[in-house]
Design an enzyme around this catalytic site. Sequence first.
Site, PDB file in Angstrom:
ATOM      1  CG  ASP A  21      -2.851  97.604  12.775  1.00  0.00           C
ATOM      2  OD1 ASP A  21      -1.720  98.194  12.897  1.00  0.00           O
ATOM      3  OD2 ASP A  21      -3.137  97.388  11.584  1.00  0.00           O
ATOM      4  CG  ASN A  69       5.965  95.661  13.931  1.00  0.00           C
ATOM      5  OD1 ASN A  69       4.920  95.137  14.585  1.00  0.00           O
ATOM      6  ND2 ASN A  69       5.236  96.355  12.848  1.00  0.00           N
TER       7      ASN A  69
HETATM    8  C1  IPE Z   1       0.348  93.879  13.043  1.00  0.00           C
HETATM    9  O1  IPE Z   1       0.359  95.336  12.912  1.00  0.00           O
HETATM   10  C2  IPE Z   1       1.531  93.585  14.345  1.00  0.00           C
HETATM   11  C3  IPE Z   1       1.367  94.343  15.490  1.00  0.00           C
HETATM   12  C4  IPE Z   1       0.067  94.731  15.862  1.00  0.00           C
HETATM   13  C5  IPE Z   1       2.239  94.293  16.389  1.00  0.00           C
HETATM   14  P1  IPE Z   1       1.349  95.682  11.378  1.00  0.00           P
HETATM   15  O2  IPE Z   1       0.767  97.237  11.424  1.00  0.00           O
HETATM   16  O3  IPE Z   1       2.571  95.548  11.595  1.00  0.00           O
HETATM   17  O4  IPE Z   1       0.708  95.178  10.357  1.00  0.00           O
HETATM   18  P2  IPE Z   1       0.569  95.118   8.643  1.00  0.00           P
HETATM   19  O5  IPE Z   1       1.950  95.817   8.350  1.00  0.00           O
HETATM   20  O6  IPE Z   1      -0.327  96.296   8.393  1.00  0.00           O
HETATM   21  O7  IPE Z   1       0.186  93.747   7.967  1.00  0.00           O
HETATM   22  C1  IPE Z   2       0.208  98.962  15.790  1.00  0.00           C
HETATM   23  O1  IPE Z   2       0.039 100.047  15.431  1.00  0.00           O
HETATM   24  C2  IPE Z   2       1.116  99.053  16.883  1.00  0.00           C
HETATM   25  C3  IPE Z   2       2.399  98.289  16.346  1.00  0.00           C
HETATM   26  C4  IPE Z   2       2.497  97.503  15.137  1.00  0.00           C
HETATM   27  C5  IPE Z   2       3.673  98.313  16.824  1.00  0.00           C
HETATM   28  P1  IPE Z   2       0.437 100.615  14.027  1.00  0.00           P
HETATM   29  O2  IPE Z   2       1.929 101.550  14.371  1.00  0.00           O
HETATM   30  O3  IPE Z   2       0.670  99.635  12.838  1.00  0.00           O
HETATM   31  O4  IPE Z   2      -0.374 101.801  13.462  1.00  0.00           O
HETATM   32  P2  IPE Z   2      -0.790 101.940  11.918  1.00  0.00           P
HETATM   33  O5  IPE Z   2      -1.246 100.549  11.345  1.00  0.00           O
HETATM   34  O6  IPE Z   2       0.227 102.469  11.378  1.00  0.00           O
HETATM   35  O7  IPE Z   2      -1.952 103.003  11.941  1.00  0.00           O
HETATM   36 MG    MG Z   3      -0.418  98.721  11.665  1.00  0.00          MG
END
Ligand code: IPE
Ligand code: IPE
Ligand code: MG
Length: 248
Positions: A21, A69
């Site tokens: 993340d 997602n």
């Molecule tokens: C969790 O990250 C999913 C992945 C890393 C693929 P998210 O960014 O989607 O999680 P939330 O929404 O902050 O809980």
């Molecule tokens: C994790 O990074 C990757 C996926 C969930 C696909 P994020 O895209 O959630 O990054 P933040 O949390 O917005 O910084």
């Molecule tokens: Mg995220």
Amino acid sequence: MQESTSLDIRLIPTHVAIIMDGNGRWAEKRHKPRLSGHKAGVDSVRSVVETAREIGIRHLTLYAFSTENWQRPPTEVKGLMKLLRTYLESELRTMLKNDIRLFCLGQQERLPADVLSVLNMVMEETAQCGGMTLNLALSYGGRNEMMRAVRDLAGRCVAGELDYHALSEEMLSNRLDTAGQPDPDLLIRTGGEHRLSNFLLWQSSYTELYFTETQWPEFRKDQLLEAIAVYGSRQRRFGKTGAQLHVE
Ligand code: IPE
Ligand code: IPE
Ligand code: MG
């Protein structure tokens, strides 16, 4: 492949799972589009996979795309799918060279056809590799995974193939996408959030959790080794007392 000598082999977790993340915030902080964060994140994936293999981790599970997602803006979803496809195409040779088997957790049927075909190809090509299993969690949600398993078991009960009194934890485990693989020993979440976000809900009942503020694009070899060193310093009691562990 170079062997790491600084880590105690007995303290290396068998299965490490990672919630990758923080890509978006990493990019936004640099006034760049979110997708450039995801691109930088792919380099972290390469570094972490290579390091994991080097130090003898046997199962590495990376949360790459959750069932939730799909709700992101279509351009981001498209960009992520394209990155996934190019990553898979570019990594096949390295996976074969390093004896890494690719496996997928989640609803593969929801992935775009072009991604799915590359994914299937890489899974088939690496099926015999035994050095490490790399699980990519794609369109993965722990609740969805459990519901699919429960539906399967319920169907068998209704069909008279199974007696519901005989249902066991093991039977459910064996119907999850991770069937046949050990539960994760260590679960790492980068990006500063302290939650599981629907990741490996059943499998992580006794997993050690490690949260770091480091955003995924900056999580590389040294950061993984640090997480593993912290893991090595933990005492896993599985409900017993500390004294019991010493006499066993
Ligand atoms: C969790 O990250 C999913 C992945 C890393 C693929 P998210 O960014 O989607 O999680 P939330 O929404 O902050 O809980
Ligand atoms: C994790 O990074 C990757 C996926 C969930 C696909 P994020 O895209 O959630 O990054 P933040 O949390 O917005 O910084
Ligand atoms: Mg995220």
